[in-house]
Scaffold this motif. Structure first.
Motif, PDB file in Angstrom:
ATOM      1  N   UNK A 186       0.945  -1.075   0.287  1.00  0.00           N
ATOM      2  CA  UNK A 186       0.023  -0.083   0.376  1.00  0.00           C
ATOM      3  C   UNK A 186       0.925   0.804   0.206  1.00  0.00           C
ATOM      4  N   UNK A 187       1.093   1.758  -0.851  1.00  0.00           N
ATOM      5  CA  UNK A 187       1.530   2.953  -1.131  1.00  0.00           C
ATOM      6  C   UNK A 187       0.874   5.058  -0.984  1.00  0.00           C
ATOM      7  N   UNK A 188       0.661   4.909  -0.330  1.00  0.00           N
ATOM      8  CA  UNK A 188       0.178   6.296   0.177  1.00  0.00           C
ATOM      9  C   UNK A 188       1.159   7.501   0.098  1.00  0.00           C
ATOM     10  N   UNK A 189       0.142   8.517   0.060  1.00  0.00           N
ATOM     11  CA  UNK A 189       1.496   9.907   0.154  1.00  0.00           C
ATOM     12  C   UNK A 189       2.677   9.931  -1.096  1.00  0.00           C
ATOM     13  N   UNK A 190       2.263   9.502  -2.583  1.00  0.00           N
ATOM     14  CA  UNK A 190       3.191   9.330  -3.560  1.00  0.00           C
ATOM     15  C   UNK A 190       4.606  10.652  -3.884  1.00  0.00           C
ATOM     16  N   UNK A 191       5.217  10.265  -4.163  1.00  0.00           N
ATOM     17  CA  UNK A 191       5.884  11.012  -4.711  1.00  0.00           C
ATOM     18  C   UNK A 191       6.429  11.018  -5.522  1.00  0.00           C
ATOM     19  N   UNK A 192       7.316  12.062  -6.911  1.00  0.00           N
ATOM     20  CA  UNK A 192       7.107  12.021  -8.220  1.00  0.00           C
ATOM     21  C   UNK A 192       8.467  10.774  -8.108  1.00  0.00           C
ATOM     22  N   UNK A 193       9.556  11.126  -7.157  1.00  0.00           N
ATOM     23  CA  UNK A 193      10.541  10.254  -6.774  1.00  0.00           C
ATOM     24  C   UNK A 193      10.060   8.474  -6.678  1.00  0.00           C
ATOM     25  N   UNK A 194       9.294   8.703  -6.581  1.00  0.00           N
ATOM     26  CA  UNK A 194       8.643   6.690  -6.344  1.00  0.00           C
ATOM     27  C   UNK A 194       8.262   6.433  -7.675  1.00  0.00           C
ATOM     28  N   UNK A 195       8.117   6.978  -8.484  1.00  0.00           N
ATOM     29  CA  UNK A 195       8.180   6.482 -10.217  1.00  0.00           C
ATOM     30  C   UNK A 195       9.252   5.938 -10.378  1.00  0.00           C
ATOM     31  N   UNK A 196       8.911   4.653 -11.397  1.00  0.00           N
ATOM     32  CA  UNK A 196       9.699   3.553 -11.286  1.00  0.00           C
ATOM     33  C   UNK A 196       8.748   2.197 -11.612  1.00  0.00           C
ATOM     34  N   UNK A 197       9.764   0.936 -11.788  1.00  0.00           N
ATOM     35  CA  UNK A 197       9.202  -0.173 -12.249  1.00  0.00           C
ATOM     36  C   UNK A 197       9.558  -0.425 -10.097  1.00  0.00           C
ATOM     37  N   UNK A 198       8.071  -1.508 -10.628  1.00  0.00           N
ATOM     38  CA  UNK A 198       8.195  -1.918  -8.878  1.00  0.00           C
ATOM     39  C   UNK A 198       8.065  -3.318  -9.840  1.00  0.00           C
ATOM     40  N   UNK A 199       8.886  -4.095  -8.629  1.00  0.00           N
ATOM     41  CA  UNK A 199       9.284  -5.805  -9.111  1.00  0.00           C
ATOM     42  C   UNK A 199       8.970  -6.273  -7.388  1.00  0.00           C
ATOM     43  N   UNK A 200       8.543  -7.206  -7.286  1.00  0.00           N
ATOM     44  CA  UNK A 200       7.922  -7.885  -6.842  1.00  0.00           C
ATOM     45  C   UNK A 200       8.941  -9.949  -6.105  1.00  0.00           C
ATOM     46  N   UNK A 201       9.792  -9.860  -5.366  1.00  0.00           N
ATOM     47  CA  UNK A 201      10.186 -10.745  -5.657  1.00  0.00           C
ATOM     48  C   UNK A 201      10.170 -12.043  -3.990  1.00  0.00           C
ATOM     49  N   UNK A 202      11.134 -12.667  -4.749  1.00  0.00           N
ATOM     50  CA  UNK A 202       9.892 -14.187  -2.992  1.00  0.00           C
ATOM     51  C   UNK A 202      11.821 -15.163  -3.373  1.00  0.00           C
ATOM     52  N   UNK A 203      12.652 -15.612  -1.551  1.00  0.00           N
ATOM     53  CA  UNK A 203      13.399 -15.379  -1.038  1.00  0.00           C
ATOM     54  C   UNK A 203      13.282 -16.783  -0.665  1.00  0.00           C
ATOM     55  N   UNK A 204      13.726 -18.330  -1.355  1.00  0.00           N
ATOM     56  CA  UNK A 204      13.846 -19.791  -1.135  1.00  0.00           C
ATOM     57  C   UNK A 204      15.381 -19.346  -0.572  1.00  0.00           C
ATOM     58  N   UNK A 205      15.580 -20.957  -1.701  1.00  0.00           N
ATOM     59  CA  UNK A 205      17.211 -20.929  -1.629  1.00  0.00           C
ATOM     60  C   UNK A 205      18.057 -20.714  -2.880  1.00  0.00           C
ATOM     61  N   UNK A 206      16.849 -19.877  -3.560  1.00  0.00           N
ATOM     62  CA  UNK A 206      17.146 -18.684  -4.141  1.00  0.00           C
ATOM     63  C   UNK A 206      15.948 -18.097  -4.852  1.00  0.00           C
ATOM     64  N   UNK A 207      16.592 -16.930  -5.439  1.00  0.00           N
ATOM     65  CA  UNK A 207      15.762 -15.705  -5.352  1.00  0.00           C
ATOM     66  C   UNK A 207      14.677 -15.494  -6.499  1.00  0.00           C
ATOM     67  N   UNK A 208      13.585 -15.348  -6.666  1.00  0.00           N
ATOM     68  CA  UNK A 208      12.683 -15.608  -7.665  1.00  0.00           C
ATOM     69  C   UNK A 208      11.707 -13.617  -8.238  1.00  0.00           C
ATOM     70  N   UNK A 209      11.772 -13.738  -9.544  1.00  0.00           N
ATOM     71  CA  UNK A 209      11.820 -11.752  -9.281  1.00  0.00           C
ATOM     72  C   UNK A 209      10.730 -12.170 -10.123  1.00  0.00           C
TER      73      UNK A 209
END
Length: 114
Positions: free
Chosen positions: A81-104
């Motif tokens: 949940x992202x509130x009070x967004x600023x222009x500096x928050x602009x970008x591509x947002x990636x989710x990751x999951x950490x297991x025995x390796x990292x997934x994106x």
């Protein structure tokens, strides 16, 4: 293997809000933690927030107090949940999951206009 699918990105004016979702599927039982990262044009990917299996959270200083990471274990989904967004928050947002390796995930675009 773990598959991650993000959604919820978009364009909002400064001060607005967005909620990102990351749905996990596949071999999810041994995931230790999940998180959100972002990458602005011309910059390196940076941590935004993480959440562990025990519910412990961690935030980048630039988003503390404005962003909240949470999870719904019944839906295998993590939210940002992202509130009070600023222009500096602009970008591509990636989710990751950490297991025995990292997934994106594939990423979702967030654009905050001034």
């Amino acid at each position: 293997q773990v598959q991650l699918v993000e959604s919820g990105g978009g364009r909002v004016p400064a001060g607005g809000s967005l909620r990102l979702s990351c749905a996990a599927s596949g071999s999810i039982l041994s995931i230790n933690a999940m998180g959100w990262y972002r990458q602005a044009p011309g910059k390196q990917r940076e941590l935004v927030a993480t959440i562990t299996n025990s519910g412990s959270t961690n935030y980048a200083g630039s988003v503390k107090g404005r962003f909240t990471i949470s999870r719904d274990s019944t839906k295998n989904t993590v939210y940002l949940q992202m509130n009070s967004l600023k222009p500096d928050d602009t970008g591509v947002y990636y989710c990751n999951a950490v297991q025995y390796r990292t997934y994106w995930g594939q990423g979702t675009q967030v654009t905050v206009s001034s």
